[in-house]
Design an enzyme around this catalytic site. Structure first.
Site, PDB file in Angstrom:
ATOM      1  N   ILE A 154       2.300   1.920  -7.041  1.00 20.57           N
ATOM      2  CA  ILE A 154       0.960   1.608  -7.559  1.00 20.57           C
ATOM      3  C   ILE A 154      -0.072   1.909  -6.468  1.00 20.57           C
ATOM      4  CG2 ILE A 154      -0.563  -0.237  -8.390  1.00 20.57           C
ATOM      5  CD1 ILE A 154       1.894  -1.490  -9.744  1.00 20.57           C
ATOM      6  N   ALA A 185       0.807  -1.226   0.000  1.00 18.05           N
ATOM      7  CA  ALA A 185       0.000   0.000   0.000  1.00 18.05           C
ATOM      8  C   ALA A 185       0.839   1.275   0.000  1.00 18.05           C
ATOM      9  CB  ALA A 185      -0.934  -0.020   1.213  1.00 18.05           C
ATOM     10  N   GLY A 208       3.571   1.597  -1.772  1.00 17.15           N
ATOM     11  CA  GLY A 208       4.372   1.609  -3.009  1.00 17.15           C
ATOM     12  C   GLY A 208       3.784   2.550  -4.040  1.00 17.15           C
ATOM     13  N   ASP A 246      -2.092  -4.916 -20.039  1.00 19.23           N
ATOM     14  CA  ASP A 246      -1.693  -5.356 -21.378  1.00 19.23           C
ATOM     15  C   ASP A 246      -2.853  -5.151 -22.357  1.00 19.23           C
ATOM     16  OD1 ASP A 246       0.758  -6.398 -20.184  1.00 19.23           O
ATOM     17  OD2 ASP A 246      -0.590  -7.845 -19.277  1.00 19.23           O
ATOM     18  N   HIS A 290       1.354 -12.514 -18.068  1.00 24.98           N
ATOM     19  CA  HIS A 290       1.725 -11.093 -18.041  1.00 24.98           C
ATOM     20  C   HIS A 290       3.249 -11.020 -18.110  1.00 24.98           C
ATOM     21  CE1 HIS A 290       2.263  -6.941 -17.109  1.00 24.98           C
ATOM     22  NE2 HIS A 290       2.995  -7.266 -16.058  1.00 24.98           N
TER      23      HIS A 290
END
Ligand code: NAX
Length: 327
Positions: free
Chosen positions: A16, A12, A14, A161, A189
Site C-alpha cells: 500500500i 512505507a 509495503g 468499503d 472494516h
C-alpha cells in the site's frame, strides 16, 4: 506557496505504501498547493530498511515539486515528530496457523507503541488514519494510548468499503459512480460491515427505488462488498493495494479539505449515536469541513439495519474485550 506539513506513513515499504507515497507527494491528498514532508516508518529489519531506502530513491527520482523533505526511520518517535497527518498502514499480517486472537494481540502491541509515540511527539492536532488491520480496533488502541491528543482525531479506514459499494451500486443501477450521494458503510472494516444505500440518491431521486431489489441487497450486494477483499486476494494472489491507497487518499483529502456537504464514511469514535457505545471506532456517515468532521445523526434505522448494525458492533466489542487488559 503554503508552509510544508508533515505526513507520517508507517509500513512505507509495503504494497500500500508503494501506491500511496507517490500520490501524497504529487499533491493528490492535501492539494496541489500544499508542500509535504514525508516521514516514513518501517520495521528495523535490514530487508525492510533497504526496501524503504529504495522507495525514497524513487521518490527523489520523481522530482516532485511539492516534496519538501523526507525522513526514513525505524523509530516511531522520529517518524511521528510534529506530524500533522499520520497514516498507520503497517501492521502484523496474519501468518499461517495464527489465530485471530493472536493477530489482535500482536497488533495491539504495535498500536500501543505507536499511539504512545504520537501522544509524545506529534502535532497536538495530528489527524490519524489507521489502515492496518484490524483497522477499527487498532485505531481504538492507538487512541487509548494517546490520552493527550483529541480522541476524535483517531479514525479507521472504511473508505475502501464505501468506494467498493459505490461501484457495485453504479453498475447495478447503470448510473455514473460520481452521481451517487448519501451512501454509508456502518461498523467494522470486516465482512460484518453493513453497506447501506436506503437513503442514497442519484440526481436527487432514490437509488433504492431505482434498484428496487431487496433480494439483491441482502444476498448479493452486502456479501459482495463484505467479501471483496477476499475476492481480490483470490484473483490477484495479493491483497488490495492500489485501491486501498486510493481510499486512504480520499479519506484524508476529504477530512483535510472538506466533502462539500456530501456524506462520506469514516471509522470514528462513537459519540453514542445510533446506540453505538461511546468510544467504539465505528463506520458512520460524516460530513467534513475545515479539517473537521460532523457525524450525520438523523438517519432512520429500520429493523433490518438495526440487526446488521448490531452484528458488526458485536464483533467490534469482542475485539475490544480481547485487548482490554492491555489498555
Ligand atoms: P504489506 O505486508 O505489503 O506491507 C506492510 C508493511 O508494514 C511491511 O513493509 C512491514 O514491514 C511494515 N510494518 C509491519 N509492522 C510495522 C510496524 N510496527 N511499524 C512500521 N512498519 C511496519 O501489507 P499491505 O498490503 O501494504 O497492507 C498493510 C495493511 O493494510 C495490512 O494490515 C492490511 O490488512 C491492511 N489493509 C487494510 C484495508 C482497509 O480497508 N482498512 C484494505 C487493504 C489492506 O488489506
Amino acid at each position: 506557496m503554503k508552509a510544508p506539513v508533515r505526513v507520517a506513513v508507517t509500513g512505507a515499504a509495503g504494497q500500500i505504501g508503494y501506491s500511496l507515497l507517490f500520490r501524497i507527494a504529487a499533491g493528490e491528498m492535501l492539494g496541489k498547493d500544499q508542500p509535504v514532508i514525508l516521514q516514513m516508518l518501517e520495521v528495523p529489519f535490514e530487508k525492510a530498511q533497504a526496501a524503504l531506502k529504495g522507495v525514497m530513491m524513487e521518490l527523489e527520482d520523481c522530482a516532485f515539486p511539492l516534496l519538501a523533505g523526507m525522513v526514513g526511520t525505524d523509530d516511531p518517535e522520529v517518524a511521528f515528530k510534529d506530524a500533522d497527518y499520520a497514516l498507520l498502514v503497517g501492521a502484523m499480517p496474519r501468518g499461517p496457523g495464527m489465530e485471530r486472537k493472536d493477530l489482535l494481540l500482536k497488533n495491539a502491541e504495535i498500536f500501543t507503541v505507536q499511539g504512545k509515540a504520537l501522544n509524545k511527539v506529534a502535532s497536538r492536532n495530528v489527524k490519524v488514519l489507521v489502515v492496518g488491520n484490524p483497522a477499527n480496533t487498532n485505531a481504538y488502541i492507538a487512541m487509548k494510548s494517546a490520552p493527550d491528543l483529541p480522541a476524535r482525531n483517531f479514525t479507521a479506514m472504511l473508505r475502501l468499503d464505501h468506494n467498493r459499494a459505490l461501484s457495485q451500486l453504479a453498475t447495478k443501477a447503470a448510473v455514473p459512480v460520481a452521481d451517487i450521494r448519501k451512501l454509508v458503510v456502518w461498523g467494522n472494516h470486516s465482512p460484518t460491515m453493513y453497506p447501506d444505500y436506503r437513503f442514497a440518491t442519484v440526481d436527487g431521486a432514490s437509488l433504492k427505488d431505482k434498484i428496487n431489489d431487496a433480494d439483491w441487497n441482502a444476498n448479493t450486494f452486502i456479501p459482495t462488498v463484505g467479501k471483496r477483499g477476499a475476492a481480490i486476494i483470490e484473483a490477484r494472489g495479493l491483497s488490495s493495494a492500489a485501491s486501498a491507497a486510493n481510499a486512504a487518499i480520499d479519506h484524508m483529502r476529504d477530512w483535510a479539505l472538506g466533502s462539500n456537504g456530501e456524506w462520506v464514511t469514516m471509522g470514528v469514535p462513537s459519540d453514542g449515536s445510533y446506540g453505538i457505545p461511546e468510544g467504539v471506532i465505528y463506520g458512520f456517515p460524516v460530513v467534513t469541513k475545515d479539517g473537521d468532521y460532523t457525524l450525520v445523526k438523523d438517519v432512520p434505522v429500520d429493523e433490518f439495519s438495526r440487526a446488521a448494525m448490531d452484528k458488526t458492533l458485536a464483533e467490534l466489542e469482542e475485539e475490544r474485550s480481547g485487548v482490554a487488559h492491555l489498555l
